[in-house]
Design a protein around this motif. Structure first.
Motif, PDB file in Angstrom:
ATOM      1  N   PRO A  36      78.641 -27.739  69.907  1.00 31.08           N
ATOM      2  CA  PRO A  36      80.025 -27.835  68.421  1.00 31.08           C
ATOM      3  C   PRO A  36      80.738 -29.507  68.613  1.00 31.08           C
ATOM      4  O   PRO A  36      80.224 -30.330  70.019  1.00 31.08           O
ATOM      5  CB  PRO A  36      80.987 -27.003  68.964  1.00 31.08           C
ATOM      6  N   HIS A  57      93.188 -36.675  78.360  1.00 34.93           N
ATOM      7  CA  HIS A  57      91.554 -36.084  77.882  1.00 34.93           C
ATOM      8  C   HIS A  57      90.779 -36.302  78.816  1.00 34.93           C
ATOM      9  O   HIS A  57      89.598 -37.464  78.521  1.00 34.93           O
ATOM     10  CB  HIS A  57      91.879 -35.999  76.216  1.00 34.93           C
ATOM     11  N   VAL A 107      86.770 -35.423  78.231  1.00 35.20           N
ATOM     12  CA  VAL A 107      86.269 -35.715  77.823  1.00 35.20           C
ATOM     13  C   VAL A 107      84.238 -35.658  77.897  1.00 35.20           C
ATOM     14  O   VAL A 107      83.724 -34.281  77.501  1.00 35.20           O
ATOM     15  CB  VAL A 107      85.908 -37.045  76.662  1.00 35.20           C
ATOM     16  N   GLY A 142      83.128 -31.935  68.522  1.00 28.02           N
ATOM     17  CA  GLY A 142      84.365 -32.190  69.738  1.00 28.02           C
ATOM     18  C   GLY A 142      83.806 -32.460  71.468  1.00 28.02           C
ATOM     19  O   GLY A 142      84.543 -32.363  72.192  1.00 28.02           O
ATOM     20  N   SER A 143      82.665 -32.171  71.569  1.00 33.01           N
ATOM     21  CA  SER A 143      82.113 -32.108  73.176  1.00 33.01           C
ATOM     22  C   SER A 143      81.459 -32.533  73.835  1.00 33.01           C
ATOM     23  O   SER A 143      80.860 -32.239  74.810  1.00 33.01           O
ATOM     24  CB  SER A 143      80.737 -30.651  73.124  1.00 33.01           C
ATOM     25  N   GLY A 144      81.936 -33.786  73.011  1.00 29.46           N
ATOM     26  CA  GLY A 144      81.133 -35.122  74.558  1.00 29.46           C
ATOM     27  C   GLY A 144      80.176 -36.182  73.616  1.00 29.46           C
ATOM     28  O   GLY A 144      79.365 -37.110  74.509  1.00 29.46           O
ATOM     29  N   LYS A 145      78.880 -35.652  72.419  1.00 25.40           N
ATOM     30  CA  LYS A 145      78.474 -35.982  72.536  1.00 25.40           C
ATOM     31  C   LYS A 145      77.880 -37.243  72.185  1.00 25.40           C
ATOM     32  O   LYS A 145      77.355 -38.488  73.033  1.00 25.40           O
ATOM     33  CB  LYS A 145      77.383 -35.093  71.420  1.00 25.40           C
ATOM     34  N   SER A 146      79.197 -37.600  70.799  1.00 29.33           N
ATOM     35  CA  SER A 146      78.979 -39.082  70.931  1.00 29.33           C
ATOM     36  C   SER A 146      79.112 -40.363  71.960  1.00 29.33           C
ATOM     37  O   SER A 146      79.108 -41.002  72.122  1.00 29.33           O
ATOM     38  CB  SER A 146      80.303 -39.710  69.529  1.00 29.33           C
ATOM     39  N   THR A 147      80.177 -39.607  72.314  1.00 28.23           N
ATOM     40  CA  THR A 147      81.166 -40.231  73.910  1.00 28.23           C
ATOM     41  C   THR A 147      79.989 -40.711  74.629  1.00 28.23           C
ATOM     42  O   THR A 147      80.064 -41.653  75.477  1.00 28.23           O
ATOM     43  CB  THR A 147      82.021 -39.755  74.411  1.00 28.23           C
ATOM     44  N   PHE A 158      90.001 -40.111  77.884  1.00 33.52           N
ATOM     45  CA  PHE A 158      90.684 -41.008  76.748  1.00 33.52           C
ATOM     46  C   PHE A 158      92.004 -39.848  77.399  1.00 33.52           C
ATOM     47  O   PHE A 158      92.764 -39.578  76.581  1.00 33.52           O
ATOM     48  CB  PHE A 158      90.741 -40.290  75.401  1.00 33.52           C
TER      49      PHE A 158
HETATM   50  P1  ADP Z   1      81.146 -34.515  69.467  1.00 34.04           P
HETATM   51  O1  ADP Z   1      80.802 -36.371  68.910  1.00 34.04           O
HETATM   52  O2  ADP Z   1      80.283 -34.336  70.170  1.00 34.04           O
HETATM   53  O3  ADP Z   1      82.006 -34.760  68.241  1.00 34.04           O
HETATM   54  P2  ADP Z   1      82.717 -37.057  70.584  1.00 34.04           P
HETATM   55  O4  ADP Z   1      82.428 -37.191  72.036  1.00 34.04           O
HETATM   56  O5  ADP Z   1      82.633 -37.558  69.144  1.00 34.04           O
HETATM   57  O6  ADP Z   1      82.113 -35.463  70.249  1.00 34.04           O
HETATM   58  O7  ADP Z   1      84.442 -36.499  71.121  1.00 34.04           O
HETATM   59  C1  ADP Z   1      84.681 -35.874  71.917  1.00 34.04           C
HETATM   60  C2  ADP Z   1      86.142 -35.705  72.615  1.00 34.04           C
HETATM   61  O8  ADP Z   1      87.019 -36.805  72.543  1.00 34.04           O
HETATM   62  C3  ADP Z   1      87.229 -34.820  71.070  1.00 34.04           C
HETATM   63  O9  ADP Z   1      88.326 -34.242  71.911  1.00 34.04           O
HETATM   64  C4  ADP Z   1      87.332 -36.164  71.365  1.00 34.04           C
HETATM   65  O10 ADP Z   1      88.523 -36.170  69.678  1.00 34.04           O
HETATM   66  C5  ADP Z   1      88.054 -36.912  71.730  1.00 34.04           C
HETATM   67  N1  ADP Z   1      87.569 -38.579  71.290  1.00 34.04           N
HETATM   68  C6  ADP Z   1      86.451 -39.478  70.959  1.00 34.04           C
HETATM   69  N2  ADP Z   1      86.289 -40.430  70.666  1.00 34.04           N
HETATM   70  C7  ADP Z   1      88.322 -41.265  70.983  1.00 34.04           C
HETATM   71  C8  ADP Z   1      89.272 -42.107  71.362  1.00 34.04           C
HETATM   72  N3  ADP Z   1      88.856 -43.251  71.315  1.00 34.04           N
HETATM   73  N4  ADP Z   1      90.045 -42.000  71.672  1.00 34.04           N
HETATM   74  C9  ADP Z   1      90.624 -40.438  72.201  1.00 34.04           C
HETATM   75  N5  ADP Z   1      89.858 -39.672  72.215  1.00 34.04           N
HETATM   76  C10 ADP Z   1      88.915 -39.416  71.568  1.00 34.04           C
END
Ligand code: ADP
Ligand code: MG
Length: 240
Positions: free
Chosen positions: A35, A14, A16, A37-42, A11
């Motif tokens: 934890p 960043h 991720v 912010g580790s990237g699970k959702s992404t 991103f």
């Molecule tokens: P998790 O699901 O493990 O909490 P995410 O996958 O949501 O983690 O996020 C991983 C990292 O990517 C985090 O630092 C988050 O802030 C960043 N992030 C997630 N979505 C976006 C986005 N749309 N734009 C910018 N940064 C993002």
């Protein structure tokens, strides 16, 4: 069923997701923990192309995951997703919510879609809620409706991103029970969750992510009894 090779995602500056390699066999249940912010959702969102990958390969059932067009619509049907927020259409009945995509995307007749929808609502234990609007259901019932809606597309894989995190504690169990049943029925599943009991009960494998990387991947007993990295030990000390 899922092959991810050297997946990277940025991103802006960043980084991720860092060189993610992940294989999920047909019928396998993989629980992803780590934890915030580790990237699970992404990672989940990349698997069904809700998020574009920066680099790397994603194959679903042996075929590269398409990035656009009609092929993408089929990918979204093949890879069902359930989110923390239930995302039901609020102005449509529970039954209509489950019928909608099969009719619109798969071209199924309304009669067939309704009969499948009623079967699925029975399977997740909310057959008697079919005519109600989502707002008339409890959170646990709404999340079970969301699971039924994803199943209505006959997916090959189900992704769950913290499906119980928004629920009141007394409703967590009823949703996890549906997921355990789905796993027992042979569904291929990737489940992001903080429910360690579910991981122990239903996972074939636990994947621990930290800072955009897969740090450990092991069977649940091995992972929970003897994590091999400090990062996993620190995480488990906080959540268990
Ligand atoms: P998790 O699901 O493990 O909490 P995410 O996958 O949501 O983690 O996020 C991983 C990292 O990517 C985090 O630092 C988050 O802030 C960043 N992030 C997630 N979505 C976006 C986005 N749309 N734009 C910018 N940064 C993002
Ligand atoms: Mg997340």
């Amino acid at each position: 069923m899922i092959q991810v090779q050297r997946l990277n995602k940025w991103f802006g500056d960043h980084h991720v997701l860092r060189d993610i390699d992940l294989e999920v066999a047909q019928g396998e249940v993989v629980v992803v923990i780590g934890p915030s912010g580790s990237g699970k959702s992404t990672l989940c969102r990349c698997l069904n192309r809700l998020e574009s990958a920066g680099s790397g390969e994603i194959l679903i059932d042996g075929v590269p995951a398409p990035v656009e067009g009609r092929e993408l619509a089929r990918l979204r049907a093949d890879v069902g997703m359930v989110f923390q927020s239930f995302n039901l259409f609020q102005h449509k009945s529970v039954l209509e919510n489950v019928m909608l995509a099969p009719v619109k995307v798969r071209g199924v007749s309304r009669a067939e879609a309704e009969s499948t929808a009623r079967e699925l609502l029975a399977r997740v234990g909310i057959a008697e809620q079919a005519a109600k609007l989502p707002a008339q259901l409890s959170g646990g019932q709404q999340q079970r409706a969301a699971i039924a809606r994803a199943l209505a597309m006959r997916p090959k894989v189900m992704l769950f991103d913290e499906p119980t995190s928004a629920l009141d504690p007394e409703m967590v169990g009823e949703v996890l029970d549906v997921m355990v049943q789905l796993a027992a029925d042979g569904m291929t599943m990737v489940v992001v969750t903080h429910e360690m009991g579910f991981a122990r009960r239903a996972a074939d494998r636990v994947v621990f992510m930290d800072d955009g990387q897969i740090v450990e991947s092991a069977e649940p007993d091995a992972f929970f009894e003897a994590p091999t990295t400090d990062r996993a030990r620190d995480f488990l000390a906080k959540v268990l």
